[in-house]
Design a protein around this motif. Structure first.
Motif, PDB file in Angstrom:
ATOM      1  N   GLU A  23      -6.283  -1.950   5.260  1.00 43.76           N
ATOM      2  CA  GLU A  23      -4.983  -2.568   5.501  1.00 43.76           C
ATOM      3  C   GLU A  23      -3.926  -1.604   4.981  1.00 43.76           C
ATOM      4  OE1 GLU A  23      -2.158  -6.462   4.575  1.00 43.76           O
ATOM      5  OE2 GLU A  23      -4.200  -6.404   3.753  1.00 43.76           O
ATOM      6  N   LEU A  24      -2.923  -1.326   5.810  1.00 46.70           N
ATOM      7  CA  LEU A  24      -1.835  -0.438   5.420  1.00 46.70           C
ATOM      8  C   LEU A  24      -0.673  -1.293   4.943  1.00 46.70           C
ATOM      9  CD1 LEU A  24      -2.023   2.226   8.271  1.00 46.70           C
ATOM     10  CD2 LEU A  24      -3.090   2.254   6.006  1.00 46.70           C
ATOM     11  N   LEU A  25      -0.265  -1.059   3.706  1.00 50.97           N
ATOM     12  CA  LEU A  25       0.712  -1.906   3.019  1.00 50.97           C
ATOM     13  C   LEU A  25       1.985  -1.115   2.756  1.00 50.97           C
ATOM     14  CD1 LEU A  25      -1.993  -3.240   0.604  1.00 50.97           C
ATOM     15  CD2 LEU A  25      -0.819  -4.644   2.292  1.00 50.97           C
ATOM     16  N   LEU A  26       3.118  -1.709   3.107  1.00 50.30           N
ATOM     17  CA  LEU A  26       4.397  -1.013   3.023  1.00 50.30           C
ATOM     18  C   LEU A  26       4.818  -0.793   1.569  1.00 50.30           C
ATOM     19  CD1 LEU A  26       6.721   0.054   4.845  1.00 50.30           C
ATOM     20  CD2 LEU A  26       7.845  -2.160   4.492  1.00 50.30           C
ATOM     21  N   ARG A  27       5.310   0.411   1.294  1.00 51.42           N
ATOM     22  CA  ARG A  27       5.898   0.747   0.007  1.00 51.42           C
ATOM     23  C   ARG A  27       7.204   1.503   0.247  1.00 51.42           C
ATOM     24  NH1 ARG A  27       2.653  -2.464  -1.063  1.00 51.42           N
ATOM     25  NH2 ARG A  27       1.040  -2.447  -2.679  1.00 51.42           N
ATOM     26  N   ALA A  28       8.161   1.320  -0.682  1.00 55.64           N
ATOM     27  CA  ALA A  28       9.452   2.009  -0.608  1.00 55.64           C
ATOM     28  C   ALA A  28       9.610   2.883  -1.853  1.00 55.64           C
ATOM     29  CB  ALA A  28      10.594   1.003  -0.515  1.00 55.64           C
ATOM     30  N   TRP A  29      10.370   3.977  -1.710  1.00 53.63           N
ATOM     31  CA  TRP A  29      10.551   4.924  -2.810  1.00 53.63           C
ATOM     32  C   TRP A  29      11.788   4.565  -3.619  1.00 53.63           C
ATOM     33  CZ3 TRP A  29       7.938   8.241  -5.528  1.00 53.63           C
ATOM     34  CH2 TRP A  29       8.603   9.188  -6.314  1.00 53.63           C
ATOM     35  N   SER A  30      11.654   4.570  -4.943  1.00 56.96           N
ATOM     36  CA  SER A  30      12.786   4.315  -5.833  1.00 56.96           C
ATOM     37  C   SER A  30      13.282   5.625  -6.429  1.00 56.96           C
ATOM     38  CB  SER A  30      12.380   3.370  -6.971  1.00 56.96           C
ATOM     39  OG  SER A  30      13.400   3.315  -7.951  1.00 56.96           O
ATOM     40  N   PRO A  31      14.483   6.080  -6.056  1.00 55.88           N
ATOM     41  CA  PRO A  31      15.027   7.303  -6.656  1.00 55.88           C
ATOM     42  C   PRO A  31      15.288   7.141  -8.156  1.00 55.88           C
ATOM     43  CG  PRO A  31      16.237   6.680  -4.656  1.00 55.88           C
ATOM     44  CD  PRO A  31      15.376   5.511  -5.037  1.00 55.88           C
ATOM     45  N   GLN A  32      15.479   5.897  -8.596  1.00 55.82           N
ATOM     46  CA  GLN A  32      15.772   5.664 -10.014  1.00 55.82           C
ATOM     47  C   GLN A  32      14.523   5.840 -10.878  1.00 55.82           C
ATOM     48  OE1 GLN A  32      16.851   3.378  -7.561  1.00 55.82           O
ATOM     49  NE2 GLN A  32      18.859   4.405  -7.552  1.00 55.82           N
ATOM     50  N   THR A  33      13.423   5.251 -10.455  1.00 59.08           N
ATOM     51  CA  THR A  33      12.203   5.309 -11.265  1.00 59.08           C
ATOM     52  C   THR A  33      11.219   6.375 -10.792  1.00 59.08           C
ATOM     53  OG1 THR A  33      11.086   3.645  -9.893  1.00 59.08           O
ATOM     54  CG2 THR A  33      12.398   2.847 -11.760  1.00 59.08           C
ATOM     55  N   HIS A  34      11.532   6.971  -9.628  1.00 56.41           N
ATOM     56  CA  HIS A  34      10.654   7.998  -9.033  1.00 56.41           C
ATOM     57  C   HIS A  34       9.236   7.491  -8.830  1.00 56.41           C
ATOM     58  CE1 HIS A  34      13.734  11.101  -9.441  1.00 56.41           C
ATOM     59  NE2 HIS A  34      13.984  10.620 -10.647  1.00 56.41           N
ATOM     60  N   GLU A  35       9.146   6.316  -8.233  1.00 55.32           N
ATOM     61  CA  GLU A  35       7.839   5.765  -7.917  1.00 55.32           C
ATOM     62  C   GLU A  35       7.946   4.852  -6.693  1.00 55.32           C
ATOM     63  OE1 GLU A  35       6.613   3.627 -11.349  1.00 55.32           O
ATOM     64  OE2 GLU A  35       8.171   2.105 -11.179  1.00 55.32           O
ATOM     65  N   TRP A  36       6.796   4.599  -6.078  1.00 52.22           N
ATOM     66  CA  TRP A  36       6.741   3.700  -4.937  1.00 52.22           C
ATOM     67  C   TRP A  36       6.644   2.262  -5.429  1.00 52.22           C
ATOM     68  CZ3 TRP A  36       7.758   5.792  -0.353  1.00 52.22           C
ATOM     69  CH2 TRP A  36       7.487   7.140  -0.150  1.00 52.22           C
ATOM     70  N   TYR A  37       7.333   1.348  -4.717  1.00 53.41           N
ATOM     71  CA  TYR A  37       7.306  -0.055  -5.112  1.00 53.41           C
ATOM     72  C   TYR A  37       7.186  -0.937  -3.874  1.00 53.41           C
ATOM     73  CZ  TYR A  37      12.198  -0.390  -3.579  1.00 53.41           C
ATOM     74  OH  TYR A  37      13.340  -0.377  -2.826  1.00 53.41           O
ATOM     75  N   LEU A  38       6.792  -2.199  -4.105  1.00 49.30           N
ATOM     76  CA  LEU A  38       6.664  -3.178  -3.035  1.00 49.30           C
ATOM     77  C   LEU A  38       8.050  -3.708  -2.680  1.00 49.30           C
ATOM     78  CD1 LEU A  38       4.720  -4.944  -1.293  1.00 49.30           C
ATOM     79  CD2 LEU A  38       4.764  -6.598  -3.167  1.00 49.30           C
ATOM     80  N   PRO A  39       8.547  -3.444  -1.465  1.00 46.97           N
ATOM     81  CA  PRO A  39       9.907  -3.868  -1.115  1.00 46.97           C
ATOM     82  C   PRO A  39       9.991  -5.376  -0.869  1.00 46.97           C
ATOM     83  CG  PRO A  39       8.864  -2.862   0.782  1.00 46.97           C
ATOM     84  CD  PRO A  39       7.899  -2.702  -0.368  1.00 46.97           C
ATOM     85  N   ASN A  40      11.207  -5.906  -0.964  1.00 49.89           N
ATOM     86  CA  ASN A  40      11.423  -7.325  -0.702  1.00 49.89           C
ATOM     87  C   ASN A  40      11.397  -7.632   0.787  1.00 49.89           C
ATOM     88  OD1 ASN A  40      11.764  -8.040  -3.440  1.00 49.89           O
ATOM     89  ND2 ASN A  40      13.891  -7.358  -3.393  1.00 49.89           N
ATOM     90  N   SER A  41      11.848  -6.671   1.604  1.00 43.90           N
ATOM     91  CA  SER A  41      11.909  -6.875   3.053  1.00 43.90           C
ATOM     92  C   SER A  41      10.886  -5.990   3.744  1.00 43.90           C
ATOM     93  CB  SER A  41      13.311  -6.547   3.573  1.00 43.90           C
ATOM     94  OG  SER A  41      13.341  -6.583   4.989  1.00 43.90           O
ATOM     95  N   PHE A  42      10.224  -6.545   4.766  1.00 48.36           N
ATOM     96  CA  PHE A  42       9.236  -5.801   5.539  1.00 48.36           C
ATOM     97  C   PHE A  42       9.714  -5.566   6.968  1.00 48.36           C
ATOM     98  CE2 PHE A  42       7.064  -7.953   2.138  1.00 48.36           C
ATOM     99  CZ  PHE A  42       6.208  -6.986   1.637  1.00 48.36           C
ATOM    100  N   ASP A  43      11.003  -5.773   7.176  1.00 50.50           N
ATOM    101  CA  ASP A  43      11.567  -5.698   8.521  1.00 50.50           C
ATOM    102  C   ASP A  43      11.992  -4.269   8.836  1.00 50.50           C
ATOM    103  OD1 ASP A  43      12.451  -6.386  10.988  1.00 50.50           O
ATOM    104  OD2 ASP A  43      14.293  -7.371  10.316  1.00 50.50           O
ATOM    105  N   ILE A  44      11.029  -3.432   9.140  1.00 45.89           N
ATOM    106  CA  ILE A  44      11.316  -2.054   9.548  1.00 45.89           C
ATOM    107  C   ILE A  44      10.980  -1.915  11.030  1.00 45.89           C
ATOM    108  CG2 ILE A  44      10.875  -1.143   7.234  1.00 45.89           C
ATOM    109  CD1 ILE A  44       8.172  -0.147   8.272  1.00 45.89           C
ATOM    110  N   SER A  45      11.497  -0.864  11.637  1.00 48.13           N
ATOM    111  CA  SER A  45      11.309  -0.705  13.075  1.00 48.13           C
ATOM    112  C   SER A  45       9.860  -0.349  13.394  1.00 48.13           C
ATOM    113  CB  SER A  45      12.234   0.384  13.613  1.00 48.13           C
ATOM    114  OG  SER A  45      11.809   1.654  13.182  1.00 48.13           O
ATOM    115  N   VAL A  46       9.427  -0.716  14.597  1.00 44.68           N
ATOM    116  CA  VAL A  46       8.075  -0.365  15.025  1.00 44.68           C
ATOM    117  C   VAL A  46       7.939   1.146  15.170  1.00 44.68           C
ATOM    118  CG1 VAL A  46       8.525  -0.599  17.497  1.00 44.68           C
ATOM    119  CG2 VAL A  46       6.213  -0.973  16.618  1.00 44.68           C
ATOM    120  N   GLY A  47       9.036   1.827  15.482  1.00 34.27           N
ATOM    121  CA  GLY A  47       8.982   3.284  15.553  1.00 34.27           C
ATOM    122  C   GLY A  47       8.635   3.894  14.213  1.00 34.27           C
ATOM    123  N   MET A  48       9.249   3.376  13.138  1.00 32.89           N
ATOM    124  CA  MET A  48       8.923   3.865  11.803  1.00 32.89           C
ATOM    125  C   MET A  48       7.482   3.527  11.446  1.00 32.89           C
ATOM    126  SD  MET A  48      10.859   3.104   8.172  1.00 32.89           S
ATOM    127  CE  MET A  48      12.333   3.978   8.730  1.00 32.89           C
TER     128      MET A  48
END
Length: 234
Positions: A23-48
């Protein structure tokens, strides 16, 4: 603008413990903490999503993967067409599953399932037994669904941990009646794995096997393990 990637978590065969898909699980990058985190929104484009899929497949040994779609994405013919093109143009991909954490209506599923299936894309109802808890509705949806995923982790969060086996069995029986593959996720201990096996699950997923990690890191760990195994033989 957010930077996203997919982390991968293994889905294993209950009997052999071999990885059958990810299963591929979405993660977003935090410039503040320099780590990947679980985002609140999963509404990204199908192209992405397809671009991240392409990158993930480069480093995954098993080329069977599942991604999550929002209800709006699932009901969009544009999304189906984009995913169908990706499947057709990506010969290394063996199997693609779209996972739904919100149950579609019977009308929506009856209309959209044939379009996904004609392109070989499987449909999973995620979080059954908790977020999707209506057995009668699930029975109506089952003829157009390929996989039920029972979420132990949700029951733990909700404090519903009494008689886990009894909670799993109706979903496993419904899956068996409709020839739907049954996966138990949130498997964190050997006891959880035994419960999944007793309930009739053929696949399992959870921290007992691995935490979600970047596919490239997973590839590096697998290579390191191969080297360690070779050294043991010397």
């Amino acid at each position: 603008m957010n930077t996203y990637t997919y982390f991968a978590q293994a889905i294993v065969n209950v009997a052999t413990r071999k990885v059958e898909k990810y299963e591929l699980l979405l993660r977003a990058w935090s410039p503040q903490t320099h780590e990947w985190y679980l985002p609140n929104s999963f509404d990204i484009s199908v192209g992405m999503q397809t671009r991240m899929l392409k990158e993930a497949l480069k480093d995954l040994e098993v080329k069977r993967v599942g991604i999550n779609l929002t209800p709006e994405q699932f009901a969009s013919r544009g999304v189906v067409q984009r995913l169908a093109r990706f499947v057709a143009q990506t010969p290394e991909l063996i199997e693609l599953t779209v996972e739904l954490t919100t149950a579609p209506t019977l009308t929506e599923l009856s209309a959209m399932a044939p379009e996904y299936h004609q392109h070989g894309i499987l449909i999973a109802l995620d979080d059954v037994g908790s977020d999707i808890d209506d057995l009668d509705l699930a029975a109506q949806l089952a003829p157009n669904v390929d996989i039920f995923k029972f979420a132990l982790q949700n029951l733990r969060e909700q404090g519903h941990t009494d008689d886990l086996l009894g909670q799993m069995r109706p979903w496993a029986e419904l899956a068996a009646q409709h020839d739907v593959q049954f996966t138990v996720e949130g498997v964190e201990t050997y006891t959880d794995l035994q419960l999944a096996r007793q309930a009739g699950a053929t696949r399992a997923q959870g921290f007992f096997f691995n935490h979600p990690i970047a596919p490239r890191e997973q590839k590096q760990r697998a290579f390191a393990q191969q080297i360690s195994n070779l050294n043991d033989l010397i």
